[in-house]
Design a protein around this motif. Sequence first.
Motif, mmCIF file in Angstrom:
data_model
loop_
_atom_site.group_PDB
_atom_site.id
_atom_site.type_symbol
_atom_site.label_atom_id
_atom_site.label_comp_id
_atom_site.label_asym_id
_atom_site.label_seq_id
_atom_site.Cartn_x
_atom_site.Cartn_y
_atom_site.Cartn_z
ATOM 1 N N SER A 124 1.034 -1.276 0.068
ATOM 2 C CA SER A 124 -0.027 -0.167 0.110
ATOM 3 C C SER A 124 1.011 1.434 0.210
ATOM 4 N N LEU A 153 -3.816 -7.630 5.773
ATOM 5 C CA LEU A 153 -3.499 -6.923 7.123
ATOM 6 C C LEU A 153 -1.640 -7.596 7.363
ATOM 7 N N TYR A 154 -0.682 -7.028 7.404
ATOM 8 C CA TYR A 154 0.279 -7.397 7.401
ATOM 9 C C TYR A 154 1.130 -7.480 9.124
ATOM 10 N N ASN A 155 1.047 -8.327 10.272
ATOM 11 C CA ASN A 155 1.411 -8.603 11.476
ATOM 12 C C ASN A 155 2.826 -8.534 11.714
ATOM 13 N N ARG A 209 -6.700 -7.523 -0.837
ATOM 14 C CA ARG A 209 -5.715 -6.429 0.468
ATOM 15 C C ARG A 209 -5.613 -7.956 1.602
ATOM 16 N N ASP A 267 -0.442 1.899 7.755
ATOM 17 C CA ASP A 267 -1.902 0.847 7.146
ATOM 18 C C ASP A 267 -1.445 -0.695 7.245
ATOM 19 N N HIS A 268 -0.526 -1.161 6.770
ATOM 20 C CA HIS A 268 0.236 -2.167 7.149
ATOM 21 C C HIS A 268 0.118 -3.640 6.603
ATOM 22 N N MET A 269 -0.933 -2.652 4.506
ATOM 23 C CA MET A 269 -1.675 -3.402 4.254
ATOM 24 C C MET A 269 -0.822 -3.455 2.846
ATOM 25 N N GLY A 308 -3.251 -10.994 7.682
ATOM 26 C CA GLY A 308 -4.875 -11.472 7.763
ATOM 27 C C GLY A 308 -5.667 -11.813 6.687
#
Length: 380
Positions: free
Chosen positions: A121, A146-148, A144, A127-129, A158
């Motif tokens: 992103s 979410l990267y955690n 897309r 936003d870690h997308m 995610g």
Amino acid sequence: MPAVLAAAALLLAAGCSSDDGAPPEKDAAASSAAPAPSSPSGKAEETPPAKGSVSVVRTVATGLDSPWGLAPVGDGDLLVSSRDEATITRIDGETGKKTELGEVPGVAAEGEGGLLGIALSPDFASDHMIYAYFTSASDNRIVRMLYNERKPAGEQLGAPDTVFRGIPKGVVHNGGRIAFGPDRMLYAGTGETGDTGLAQDKKSLGGKILRLTPDGEPAPGNPFPGSPVYSYGHRNVQGLAWDGRQRLFASEFGQNTWDELNAVAPGDNYGWPEAEGHADEGGFHNPIAQWSTADASPSGIAYAEGSVWMAGLRGERLWRIPLKGTEASAKPQAFLEEEYGRLRTVVAAGGDRLWLVTSNTDGRGDPKPEDDRVLELKVS
């Protein structure tokens, strides 16, 4: 044509290419709002030397399985997608250590399909997308996730949020490269899946370059109102890159004759299937350069040091195309010929450096013990 000859022709076309209603009217006012390959007024552009150089600085990582997309994270680390394993892995830019983020659910890997291009992103720092283009059971789509990185390895992705769906899929010609442009819009190269009629059909998403908002809507200023289509008449686009003046370039697989590097203008027709390579009639946008399919079969491209750098699969070499505006300023020059096998992806690493990804474990290569790998290059 006898049946045997017809079958042989079909196999040849697949090998080279793979690896090898009334349409909407073009809106001139809208077209001008989208980036186009034209040189802004002001400081004159410098033309790079006719001859360049490539040196391999180091091997960053080895032992990758069917790597396809590559995205620099920003701290020297890299994310790489595996087409067949449907995983995304983080590579430590200093040590080469690999950490699997997780597997992307819903990927149907078959032939040239699977988990293909990835992109971060424009607001990744906040936003870690991670965006990904992949082949599902029914289509090619863009999601897309979410990267955690605080979660355990293998559990850091995610659930996928589908932002765009309905791109035609096939065993071959799935396109797959995605990239955010200087305008913060999402661009995607698609293929015509072997159904040549899709490329000229502006209502189809096959054989196109698409331009989308980060939420997957047709981007403002697109050339055809309400449509995500940015350019058409493509066969199989797997390389997208911008120069320092925000002009878009794309690589494209030919069938039996010519592979292409194109300067992309909004709303233009790049000719397939009526034209393969340079055409003197038909009003098609001609390529900047063209190659025999045996010498290229191009996938990823990158811009650095005044040139476009193009990775060759069947050609097993890296091409340098020096530019003057949106034209080649000298003949393309080949490097690394047959040294590292098939080359899938090349990404700018800043200044005179590139990341280069090999593709010998994709079912068409001859993998060596440490394949596949990511290399760091110094170029001029």
